[in-house]
Design a protein around this motif. Sequence first.
Motif, PDB file in Angstrom:
ATOM      1  N   SER A  35       0.781  -0.975   0.359  1.00  0.00           N
ATOM      2  CA  SER A  35      -0.378  -0.397  -0.158  1.00  0.00           C
ATOM      3  C   SER A  35       0.470   1.187  -0.059  1.00  0.00           C
ATOM      4  N   VAL A  36       0.258   2.362  -0.604  1.00  0.00           N
ATOM      5  CA  VAL A  36       0.920   3.909  -0.325  1.00  0.00           C
ATOM      6  C   VAL A  36       1.378   4.604   1.010  1.00  0.00           C
ATOM      7  N   ASN A  37       0.638   3.809   1.872  1.00  0.00           N
ATOM      8  CA  ASN A  37       0.870   4.158   3.441  1.00  0.00           C
ATOM      9  C   ASN A  37       2.084   3.169   4.049  1.00  0.00           C
ATOM     10  N   GLU A  38       2.271   2.021   3.174  1.00  0.00           N
ATOM     11  CA  GLU A  38       3.495   0.848   3.759  1.00  0.00           C
ATOM     12  C   GLU A  38       4.655   1.189   3.319  1.00  0.00           C
ATOM     13  N   ILE A  39       4.574   1.732   1.825  1.00  0.00           N
ATOM     14  CA  ILE A  39       5.870   1.944   1.335  1.00  0.00           C
ATOM     15  C   ILE A  39       6.111   3.517   1.599  1.00  0.00           C
ATOM     16  N   ALA A  40       5.510   4.541   1.518  1.00  0.00           N
ATOM     17  CA  ALA A  40       5.266   5.440   2.245  1.00  0.00           C
ATOM     18  C   ALA A  40       6.211   5.572   4.020  1.00  0.00           C
ATOM     19  N   GLU A  41       6.086   4.742   4.608  1.00  0.00           N
ATOM     20  CA  GLU A  41       6.856   3.982   6.775  1.00  0.00           C
ATOM     21  C   GLU A  41       7.945   4.010   5.895  1.00  0.00           C
ATOM     22  N   MET A  42       8.024   3.455   4.862  1.00  0.00           N
ATOM     23  CA  MET A  42       9.447   2.232   4.553  1.00  0.00           C
ATOM     24  C   MET A  42      10.265   3.478   3.761  1.00  0.00           C
ATOM     25  N   LEU A  43       9.951   4.442   3.367  1.00  0.00           N
ATOM     26  CA  LEU A  43      11.237   5.725   2.983  1.00  0.00           C
ATOM     27  C   LEU A  43      11.033   6.711   3.933  1.00  0.00           C
ATOM     28  N   GLU A  48       0.184  11.608   1.125  1.00  0.00           N
ATOM     29  CA  GLU A  48      -0.749  12.898   1.210  1.00  0.00           C
ATOM     30  C   GLU A  48      -1.343  12.517   0.345  1.00  0.00           C
ATOM     31  N   LYS A  49      -2.947  12.482   0.511  1.00  0.00           N
ATOM     32  CA  LYS A  49      -4.119  12.560  -1.059  1.00  0.00           C
ATOM     33  C   LYS A  49      -3.677  11.201  -1.087  1.00  0.00           C
ATOM     34  N   GLY A  50      -3.205   9.686  -0.871  1.00  0.00           N
ATOM     35  CA  GLY A  50      -3.069   8.383  -1.104  1.00  0.00           C
ATOM     36  C   GLY A  50      -1.725   8.553  -2.323  1.00  0.00           C
ATOM     37  N   LYS A  51      -1.111   9.509  -2.379  1.00  0.00           N
ATOM     38  CA  LYS A  51      -0.082   9.596  -3.522  1.00  0.00           C
ATOM     39  C   LYS A  51       1.019   9.481  -2.316  1.00  0.00           C
ATOM     40  N   ILE A  52       3.020   9.349  -3.413  1.00  0.00           N
ATOM     41  CA  ILE A  52       3.872   9.294  -2.956  1.00  0.00           C
ATOM     42  C   ILE A  52       4.455  10.469  -4.079  1.00  0.00           C
ATOM     43  N   GLU A  53       5.206  11.812  -3.519  1.00  0.00           N
ATOM     44  CA  GLU A  53       6.142  12.330  -4.771  1.00  0.00           C
ATOM     45  C   GLU A  53       6.877  12.545  -3.782  1.00  0.00           C
ATOM     46  N   THR A  54       8.602  11.592  -3.879  1.00  0.00           N
ATOM     47  CA  THR A  54       9.610  12.341  -3.175  1.00  0.00           C
ATOM     48  C   THR A  54      11.460  12.158  -3.862  1.00  0.00           C
ATOM     49  N   VAL A  55      12.023  12.188  -2.443  1.00  0.00           N
ATOM     50  CA  VAL A  55      12.989  12.290  -3.568  1.00  0.00           C
ATOM     51  C   VAL A  55      14.011  10.860  -2.157  1.00  0.00           C
ATOM     52  N   VAL A  56      14.422   9.814  -2.221  1.00  0.00           N
ATOM     53  CA  VAL A  56      15.165   9.897  -1.543  1.00  0.00           C
ATOM     54  C   VAL A  56      16.412   8.652  -2.004  1.00  0.00           C
ATOM     55  N   ASP A  57      17.234   9.152  -0.939  1.00  0.00           N
ATOM     56  CA  ASP A  57      18.909   8.877  -1.677  1.00  0.00           C
ATOM     57  C   ASP A  57      19.404   8.804  -3.177  1.00  0.00           C
ATOM     58  N   GLY A  58      18.183  10.190  -3.547  1.00  0.00           N
ATOM     59  CA  GLY A  58      18.890  10.524  -5.188  1.00  0.00           C
ATOM     60  C   GLY A  58      17.674   9.652  -6.365  1.00  0.00           C
ATOM     61  N   VAL A  61      11.141   9.363  -7.014  1.00  0.00           N
ATOM     62  CA  VAL A  61      10.310   8.150  -6.711  1.00  0.00           C
ATOM     63  C   VAL A  61       8.309   8.729  -6.585  1.00  0.00           C
ATOM     64  N   ARG A  62       7.877   8.144  -7.477  1.00  0.00           N
ATOM     65  CA  ARG A  62       6.131   8.721  -7.422  1.00  0.00           C
ATOM     66  C   ARG A  62       4.662   7.056  -7.751  1.00  0.00           C
ATOM     67  N   MET A  63       4.319   7.783  -6.333  1.00  0.00           N
ATOM     68  CA  MET A  63       3.134   6.085  -6.300  1.00  0.00           C
ATOM     69  C   MET A  63       2.193   7.131  -6.342  1.00  0.00           C
ATOM     70  N   GLU A  64       1.295   5.948  -6.774  1.00  0.00           N
ATOM     71  CA  GLU A  64      -0.432   6.225  -6.155  1.00  0.00           C
ATOM     72  C   GLU A  64      -0.556   5.014  -6.725  1.00  0.00           C
ATOM     73  N   ARG A  65      -1.990   4.183  -5.524  1.00  0.00           N
ATOM     74  CA  ARG A  65      -2.971   3.053  -5.609  1.00  0.00           C
ATOM     75  C   ARG A  65      -2.378   2.240  -6.561  1.00  0.00           C
ATOM     76  N   GLY A  66      -1.785   1.232  -7.206  1.00  0.00           N
ATOM     77  CA  GLY A  66      -0.980   0.218  -7.696  1.00  0.00           C
ATOM     78  C   GLY A  66      -0.575   0.597  -9.026  1.00  0.00           C
ATOM     79  N   GLU A  71      13.076   6.425 -10.631  1.00  0.00           N
ATOM     80  CA  GLU A  71      13.846   7.291 -11.694  1.00  0.00           C
ATOM     81  C   GLU A  71      15.114   7.301 -11.214  1.00  0.00           C
ATOM     82  N   PHE A  72      16.029   6.917 -11.648  1.00  0.00           N
ATOM     83  CA  PHE A  72      17.331   6.808 -11.266  1.00  0.00           C
ATOM     84  C   PHE A  72      18.002   8.576 -11.460  1.00  0.00           C
ATOM     85  N   GLU A  73      19.081   8.303 -10.669  1.00  0.00           N
ATOM     86  CA  GLU A  73      19.530   9.509 -11.483  1.00  0.00           C
ATOM     87  C   GLU A  73      20.641   9.174 -12.639  1.00  0.00           C
TER      88      GLU A  73
END
Length: 83
Positions: A35-43, A48-58, A61-66, A71-73
């Motif tokens: 789930s989006v929430n599980e992956i958000a916690e891992m990262l 926000e609003k069931g979506k993730i848009e962030t940069v982790v270790d370069g 990461v963009r995620m929504e349900r399903g 995109e890597f460096e």
Amino acid sequence: MKEESFIREGKGKLRVTIVSDGETIETTINGSLKSVNEIAEMLGVEAEKGKIETVVDGVKVRMERGKLEMEFESGDRMKIERA
């Protein structure tokens, strides 16, 4: 980050698309995305609003349900989505 950590074994099929150096590789695997929430916690980010848009270790990461996109460096991209 490993793509396996985003996938839960079990029912369902996922299509994995990798674009690297202008080449595209597609495959289908068994399992489902966590789930989006599980992956958000891992990262260590907030969903926000069931979506993730962030940069982790370069890695962007963009995620929504399903659907999960990374995109890597190096410019390589990976997309995991329900098949």
